[in-house]
Design a protein around this motif. Structure first.
Motif, mmCIF file in Angstrom:
data_model
loop_
_atom_site.group_PDB
_atom_site.id
_atom_site.type_symbol
_atom_site.label_atom_id
_atom_site.label_comp_id
_atom_site.label_asym_id
_atom_site.label_seq_id
_atom_site.Cartn_x
_atom_site.Cartn_y
_atom_site.Cartn_z
ATOM 1 N N ILE A 142 19.050 24.891 78.860
ATOM 2 C CA ILE A 142 19.118 26.226 79.472
ATOM 3 C C ILE A 142 20.448 26.852 79.088
ATOM 4 O O ILE A 142 21.507 26.270 79.344
ATOM 5 C CB ILE A 142 19.028 26.153 81.016
ATOM 6 C CG1 ILE A 142 17.757 25.438 81.442
ATOM 7 C CG2 ILE A 142 19.112 27.539 81.629
ATOM 8 C CD1 ILE A 142 17.676 25.200 82.961
ATOM 9 N N LEU A 143 20.395 28.019 78.475
ATOM 10 C CA LEU A 143 21.621 28.699 78.072
ATOM 11 C C LEU A 143 22.066 29.606 79.213
ATOM 12 O O LEU A 143 21.487 30.654 79.456
ATOM 13 C CB LEU A 143 21.378 29.487 76.786
ATOM 14 C CG LEU A 143 20.876 28.633 75.611
ATOM 15 C CD1 LEU A 143 20.437 29.509 74.455
ATOM 16 C CD2 LEU A 143 21.925 27.628 75.173
ATOM 17 N N ALA A 144 23.092 29.174 79.931
ATOM 18 C CA ALA A 144 23.575 29.929 81.097
ATOM 19 C C ALA A 144 24.984 30.455 80.842
ATOM 20 O O ALA A 144 25.849 30.409 81.709
ATOM 21 C CB ALA A 144 23.511 29.061 82.352
ATOM 22 N N ALA A 155 24.913 32.473 73.309
ATOM 23 C CA ALA A 155 23.547 32.015 73.583
ATOM 24 C C ALA A 155 22.674 32.150 72.335
ATOM 25 O O ALA A 155 21.918 31.232 71.999
ATOM 26 C CB ALA A 155 22.948 32.807 74.750
ATOM 27 N N MET A 156 22.805 33.266 71.619
ATOM 28 C CA MET A 156 22.002 33.467 70.404
ATOM 29 C C MET A 156 22.366 32.442 69.340
ATOM 30 O O MET A 156 21.501 31.878 68.673
ATOM 31 C CB MET A 156 22.213 34.891 69.833
ATOM 32 C CG MET A 156 21.397 35.968 70.509
ATOM 33 S SD MET A 156 19.684 35.474 70.857
ATOM 34 C CE MET A 156 19.010 35.390 69.199
ATOM 35 N N VAL A 169 14.252 25.794 74.457
ATOM 36 C CA VAL A 169 15.530 26.474 74.684
ATOM 37 C C VAL A 169 15.275 27.717 75.513
ATOM 38 O O VAL A 169 14.507 28.589 75.114
ATOM 39 C CB VAL A 169 16.210 26.866 73.345
ATOM 40 C CG1 VAL A 169 17.547 27.561 73.615
ATOM 41 C CG2 VAL A 169 16.414 25.642 72.473
ATOM 42 N N THR A 170 15.885 27.765 76.688
ATOM 43 C CA THR A 170 15.644 28.908 77.565
ATOM 44 C C THR A 170 16.962 29.613 77.876
ATOM 45 O O THR A 170 18.044 29.038 77.769
ATOM 46 C CB THR A 170 14.988 28.469 78.900
ATOM 47 O OG1 THR A 170 15.797 27.467 79.515
ATOM 48 C CG2 THR A 170 13.594 27.916 78.684
ATOM 49 N N ARG A 171 16.809 30.898 78.253
ATOM 50 C CA ARG A 171 17.983 31.693 78.634
ATOM 51 C C ARG A 171 17.730 32.162 80.060
ATOM 52 O O ARG A 171 16.622 32.574 80.388
ATOM 53 C CB ARG A 171 18.102 32.890 77.681
ATOM 54 C CG ARG A 171 19.200 33.901 78.028
ATOM 55 C CD ARG A 171 20.531 33.506 77.388
ATOM 56 N NE ARG A 171 21.575 34.498 77.605
ATOM 57 C CZ ARG A 171 22.639 34.295 78.393
ATOM 58 N NH1 ARG A 171 22.763 33.171 79.059
ATOM 59 N NH2 ARG A 171 23.571 35.208 78.514
ATOM 60 N N ILE A 172 18.755 32.090 80.912
ATOM 61 C CA ILE A 172 18.587 32.572 82.286
ATOM 62 C C ILE A 172 18.171 34.042 82.242
ATOM 63 O O ILE A 172 18.581 34.790 81.366
ATOM 64 C CB ILE A 172 19.862 32.386 83.142
ATOM 65 C CG1 ILE A 172 21.106 32.894 82.427
ATOM 66 C CG2 ILE A 172 20.024 30.914 83.530
ATOM 67 C CD1 ILE A 172 22.340 32.923 83.317
ATOM 68 N N ALA A 173 17.313 34.430 83.162
ATOM 69 C CA ALA A 173 16.689 35.755 83.143
ATOM 70 C C ALA A 173 17.710 36.839 83.416
ATOM 71 O O ALA A 173 18.764 36.620 84.003
ATOM 72 C CB ALA A 173 15.592 35.806 84.185
#
Ligand SMILES: [Zn+2]
Length: 202
Positions: A142-144, A155-156, A169-173
Protein backbone atom coordinates in the motif's frame (compact mmCIF):
# COMPACT_ATOMS: atom_id res chain seq x y z
CA UNK A 1 23.02 35.54 10.29
CA UNK A 2 25.81 37.70 11.65
CA UNK A 3 27.30 36.72 14.99
CA UNK A 4 25.97 39.34 17.38
CA UNK A 5 26.45 37.34 20.55
CA UNK A 6 29.58 35.89 21.99
CA UNK A 7 30.77 32.33 22.47
CA UNK A 8 28.31 29.84 23.94
CA UNK A 9 25.23 32.01 23.37
CA UNK A 10 25.97 32.36 19.68
CA UNK A 11 26.78 28.63 19.44
CA UNK A 12 23.41 27.80 21.01
CA UNK A 13 21.59 30.14 18.61
CA UNK A 14 23.45 28.66 15.64
CA UNK A 15 22.65 25.07 16.68
CA UNK A 16 18.97 25.82 17.29
CA UNK A 17 18.81 27.61 13.94
CA UNK A 18 19.80 24.37 12.21
CA UNK A 19 16.61 22.64 13.37
CA UNK A 20 13.80 22.28 10.81
CA UNK A 21 11.30 25.11 10.84
CA UNK A 22 13.37 27.27 13.20
CA UNK A 23 14.42 30.58 11.64
CA UNK A 24 17.02 32.97 13.11
CA UNK A 25 14.44 34.84 15.17
CA UNK A 26 12.95 31.71 16.72
CA UNK A 27 16.45 30.38 17.39
CA UNK A 28 17.23 33.54 19.32
CA UNK A 29 13.96 33.40 21.23
CA UNK A 30 14.46 29.75 22.25
CA UNK A 31 18.10 30.39 23.21
CA UNK A 32 17.11 33.21 25.57
CA UNK A 33 14.27 31.14 26.95
CA UNK A 34 16.76 28.38 27.74
CA UNK A 35 19.18 30.84 29.35
CA UNK A 36 16.45 32.07 31.66
CA UNK A 37 15.06 28.64 32.46
CA UNK A 38 15.97 26.51 35.49
CA UNK A 39 19.27 24.72 35.12
CA UNK A 40 17.52 21.38 35.86
CA UNK A 41 15.00 21.91 33.08
CA UNK A 42 17.69 22.78 30.58
CA UNK A 43 19.79 19.76 31.63
CA UNK A 44 16.75 17.49 31.26
CA UNK A 45 16.29 18.67 27.68
CA UNK A 46 19.98 18.12 26.91
CA UNK A 47 19.79 14.63 28.45
CA UNK A 48 16.64 13.76 26.52
CA UNK A 49 18.41 14.60 23.26
CA UNK A 50 21.49 12.57 24.23
CA UNK A 51 19.39 9.64 25.42
CA UNK A 52 17.31 9.56 22.25
CA UNK A 53 20.44 9.66 20.10
CA UNK A 54 22.11 6.90 22.13
CA UNK A 55 19.16 4.53 22.43
CA UNK A 56 17.04 4.97 19.32
CA UNK A 57 18.07 3.55 15.98
CA UNK A 58 16.37 2.45 12.76
CA UNK A 59 14.55 -0.86 12.59
CA UNK A 60 16.62 -3.27 10.50
CA UNK A 61 13.57 -4.37 8.55
CA UNK A 62 11.27 -1.37 8.06
CA UNK A 63 13.41 1.67 9.01
CA UNK A 64 10.93 2.88 11.58
CA UNK A 65 12.48 4.25 14.77
CA UNK A 66 13.36 1.40 17.09
CA UNK A 67 14.96 0.76 20.46
CA UNK A 68 16.29 -2.61 19.38
CA UNK A 69 17.17 -4.44 16.20
CA UNK A 70 13.51 -4.58 15.17
CA UNK A 71 10.69 -2.11 15.91
CA UNK A 72 7.46 -2.92 17.80
CA UNK A 73 5.50 -3.58 14.61
CA UNK A 74 8.09 -5.92 13.12
CA UNK A 75 8.37 -7.81 16.41
CA UNK A 76 4.60 -8.25 16.72
CA UNK A 77 3.80 -11.77 15.45
CA UNK A 78 0.10 -11.00 15.19
CA UNK A 79 0.64 -8.50 12.41
CA UNK A 80 0.08 -9.64 8.82
CA UNK A 81 3.50 -9.92 7.20
CA UNK A 82 2.04 -10.24 3.68
CA UNK A 83 0.82 -6.67 3.51
CA UNK A 84 3.17 -3.71 3.79
CA UNK A 85 2.23 -0.07 4.05
CA UNK A 86 4.87 2.28 2.65
CA UNK A 87 5.11 5.68 4.35
CA UNK A 88 7.50 8.62 4.17
CA UNK A 89 8.32 9.10 7.87
CA UNK A 90 7.92 7.24 11.19
CA UNK A 91 5.35 9.83 12.30
CA UNK A 92 3.07 8.68 9.43
CA UNK A 93 2.91 5.26 11.10
CA UNK A 94 1.42 6.94 14.15
CA UNK A 95 -1.27 8.51 11.94
CA UNK A 96 -2.15 5.17 10.32
CA UNK A 97 -2.13 3.30 13.64
CA UNK A 98 -4.68 5.80 14.99
CA UNK A 99 -7.17 4.59 12.38
CA UNK A 100 -7.03 1.03 13.77
CA UNK A 101 -7.64 -0.18 10.18
CA UNK A 102 -4.27 -1.56 9.26
CA UNK A 103 -3.21 -5.07 10.31
CA UNK A 104 0.05 -5.31 8.36
CA UNK A 105 3.62 -4.13 8.59
CA UNK A 106 5.29 -0.92 7.48
CA UNK A 107 8.17 0.33 5.41
CA UNK A 108 9.53 3.82 6.06
CA UNK A 109 11.17 5.51 3.07
CA UNK A 110 12.63 8.25 5.26
CA UNK A 111 11.59 10.96 2.82
CA UNK A 112 10.00 11.48 -0.59
CA UNK A 113 11.34 12.09 -4.07
CA UNK A 114 11.95 15.82 -4.47
CA UNK A 115 14.06 17.04 -7.41
CA UNK A 116 14.08 20.57 -5.96
CA UNK A 117 15.67 19.38 -2.75
CA UNK A 118 17.92 16.97 -4.59
CA UNK A 119 16.26 13.87 -3.14
CA UNK A 120 16.12 10.95 -5.56
CA UNK A 121 15.17 7.29 -5.02
CA UNK A 122 18.78 6.50 -4.08
CA UNK A 123 18.48 8.72 -0.99
CA UNK A 124 15.37 6.82 0.14
CA UNK A 125 14.97 3.30 1.53
CA UNK A 126 13.82 1.98 -1.85
CA UNK A 127 16.40 -0.74 -2.40
CA UNK A 128 15.69 -1.95 1.13
CA UNK A 129 12.00 -2.24 0.17
CA UNK A 130 12.89 -4.24 -2.94
CA UNK A 131 15.09 -6.52 -0.84
CA UNK A 132 12.19 -7.14 1.54
CA UNK A 133 9.92 -8.10 -1.34
CA UNK A 134 12.51 -10.66 -2.37
CA UNK A 135 12.98 -12.01 1.17
CA UNK A 136 9.53 -11.80 2.75
CA UNK A 137 6.31 -13.23 1.42
CA UNK A 138 4.75 -9.83 0.62
CA UNK A 139 1.63 -9.90 -1.56
CA UNK A 140 0.34 -6.34 -1.29
CA UNK A 141 2.10 -3.00 -1.01
CA UNK A 142 0.00 0.00 0.00
CA UNK A 143 1.52 3.30 -1.07
CA UNK A 144 0.66 5.72 1.74
CA UNK A 145 2.97 8.58 0.85
CA UNK A 146 1.61 12.08 1.44
CA UNK A 147 -1.05 13.47 -0.94
CA UNK A 148 1.24 16.26 -2.23
CA UNK A 149 3.48 16.58 -5.31
CA UNK A 150 6.47 14.80 -3.78
CA UNK A 151 4.33 12.03 -2.28
CA UNK A 152 2.47 11.41 -5.54
CA UNK A 153 5.72 11.35 -7.52
CA UNK A 154 7.15 8.84 -5.05
CA UNK A 155 4.03 6.65 -5.23
CA UNK A 156 4.14 6.63 -9.05
CA UNK A 157 7.83 5.80 -9.04
CA UNK A 158 7.31 2.87 -6.65
CA UNK A 159 4.24 1.63 -8.53
CA UNK A 160 6.25 1.45 -11.76
CA UNK A 161 8.96 -0.43 -9.94
CA UNK A 162 6.72 -2.87 -8.05
CA UNK A 163 3.91 -3.69 -10.50
CA UNK A 164 6.11 -5.69 -12.90
CA UNK A 165 7.13 -7.93 -9.98
CA UNK A 166 3.52 -9.12 -9.89
CA UNK A 167 2.51 -7.63 -6.56
CA UNK A 168 -0.79 -6.01 -5.76
CA UNK A 169 0.09 -2.33 -5.52
CA UNK A 170 -2.50 0.01 -4.08
CA UNK A 171 -2.63 3.73 -3.33
CA UNK A 172 -4.66 5.16 -0.44
CA UNK A 173 -7.83 6.76 -1.80
CA UNK A 174 -8.34 10.43 -2.41
CA UNK A 175 -10.49 12.28 0.06
CA UNK A 176 -7.38 13.30 1.88
CA UNK A 177 -6.74 17.01 1.56
CA UNK A 178 -4.51 17.48 -1.49
CA UNK A 179 -1.15 19.05 -0.67
CA UNK A 180 -1.47 17.96 2.94
CA UNK A 181 0.41 15.61 5.20
CA UNK A 182 -0.87 12.28 6.49
CA UNK A 183 -0.02 13.22 10.04
CA UNK A 184 -2.56 16.06 9.97
CA UNK A 185 -5.41 13.94 8.59
CA UNK A 186 -8.04 12.92 11.13
CA UNK A 187 -8.32 9.19 11.77
CA UNK A 188 -11.78 8.83 10.17
CA UNK A 189 -10.64 10.38 6.87
CA UNK A 190 -7.41 8.43 6.87
CA UNK A 191 -9.23 5.22 7.80
CA UNK A 192 -11.57 5.67 4.83
CA UNK A 193 -8.65 6.47 2.54
CA UNK A 194 -7.01 3.24 3.61
CA UNK A 195 -10.19 1.21 3.22
CA UNK A 196 -10.91 2.75 -0.21
CA UNK A 197 -7.42 2.15 -1.58
CA UNK A 198 -7.27 1.33 -5.26
CA UNK A 199 -4.93 -0.62 -7.42
CA UNK A 200 -2.44 1.57 -9.23
CA UNK A 201 -2.14 1.44 -13.01
CA UNK A 202 1.51 1.91 -13.77
ZN1 LIG B 1 10.22 -2.43 11.86
Amino acid sequence: MSSVYEGPVQTLIDELGRLPGIGPKSAQRIAFYLLKTDVQDARRLARAIEDAKDKVTWCRRCYNISQGEYCNFCRDERRDAHIVCVVEEPRDIVAIERTGEFPGRYHVLQGAISPIEGVGPEQLRVKELLARIGDEDITEVILATNPNIEGEATAMYLARLLKPIGLKVTRIASGLPVGGDLEYADEVTLGRALEGRREVDA
